[in-house]
Design a protein around this motif. Sequence first.
Motif, mmCIF file in Angstrom:
data_model
loop_
_atom_site.group_PDB
_atom_site.id
_atom_site.type_symbol
_atom_site.label_atom_id
_atom_site.label_comp_id
_atom_site.label_asym_id
_atom_site.label_seq_id
_atom_site.Cartn_x
_atom_site.Cartn_y
_atom_site.Cartn_z
ATOM 1 N N ILE A 1 -3.867 -1.294 2.420
ATOM 2 C CA ILE A 1 -4.123 -0.119 3.220
ATOM 3 C C ILE A 1 -2.985 0.790 3.172
ATOM 4 N N LYS A 2 -1.972 0.207 3.782
ATOM 5 C CA LYS A 2 -0.652 1.100 3.958
ATOM 6 C C LYS A 2 -0.022 1.402 2.446
ATOM 7 N N ARG A 3 -0.143 0.508 1.541
ATOM 8 C CA ARG A 3 0.385 1.234 0.176
ATOM 9 C C ARG A 3 -0.523 2.395 -0.339
ATOM 10 N N ASP A 4 -1.703 2.285 0.016
ATOM 11 C CA ASP A 4 -2.692 3.377 -0.506
ATOM 12 C C ASP A 4 -2.389 4.620 0.115
ATOM 13 N N ALA A 5 -2.035 4.595 1.638
ATOM 14 C CA ALA A 5 -1.892 5.705 2.350
ATOM 15 C C ALA A 5 -0.540 6.318 2.018
ATOM 16 N N ALA A 6 0.721 5.403 1.519
ATOM 17 C CA ALA A 6 1.901 5.848 1.231
ATOM 18 C C ALA A 6 1.622 6.694 -0.205
ATOM 19 N N THR A 7 0.903 6.105 -0.933
ATOM 20 C CA THR A 7 0.887 6.932 -2.247
ATOM 21 C C THR A 7 -0.027 8.249 -2.383
ATOM 22 N N ARG A 8 -0.832 8.230 -1.489
ATOM 23 C CA ARG A 8 -1.774 9.466 -1.153
ATOM 24 C C ARG A 8 -0.884 10.445 -0.446
ATOM 25 N N ASN A 9 0.208 10.143 0.320
ATOM 26 C CA ASN A 9 0.976 11.029 1.270
ATOM 27 C C ASN A 9 2.348 11.461 0.412
ATOM 28 N N ALA A 10 2.483 10.762 -0.653
ATOM 29 C CA ALA A 10 3.621 10.971 -1.424
ATOM 30 C C ALA A 10 3.410 12.112 -2.236
ATOM 31 N N PRO A 11 4.612 12.925 -2.291
ATOM 32 C CA PRO A 11 4.278 14.045 -3.290
ATOM 33 C C PRO A 11 4.271 13.823 -4.828
#
Length: 90
Positions: A76-86
């Motif tokens: 879940i944290k990995r997915d959130a990081a990829t969604r928020n990364a430019p």
Amino acid sequence: MEKWTPRHEAPEPLEGPVVPTIVGGTILWFVLFLAQLPFYGWFDDHGHLWWLWTCLAGGGLGLIGIWYVRKRDAAIKRDAATRNAPASQG
């Protein structure tokens, strides 16, 4: 069959401190197992030995649960990081 059809959207699942909850429950199962261990003979004499093994099974399944929820939390944290990364420019 129409009367059993839901008429509203299902609510979002509740998210909370899942990992600490599972760890706490697992510790509780092992503590219950260890607390009952000195009374092994009494449980055996009265046909309640399954109480002891239930606590041990709960602790063992809790270990599997800890592994599972830690992997899930990391995903879940990995997915959130990829969604928020430019988006990378190439």
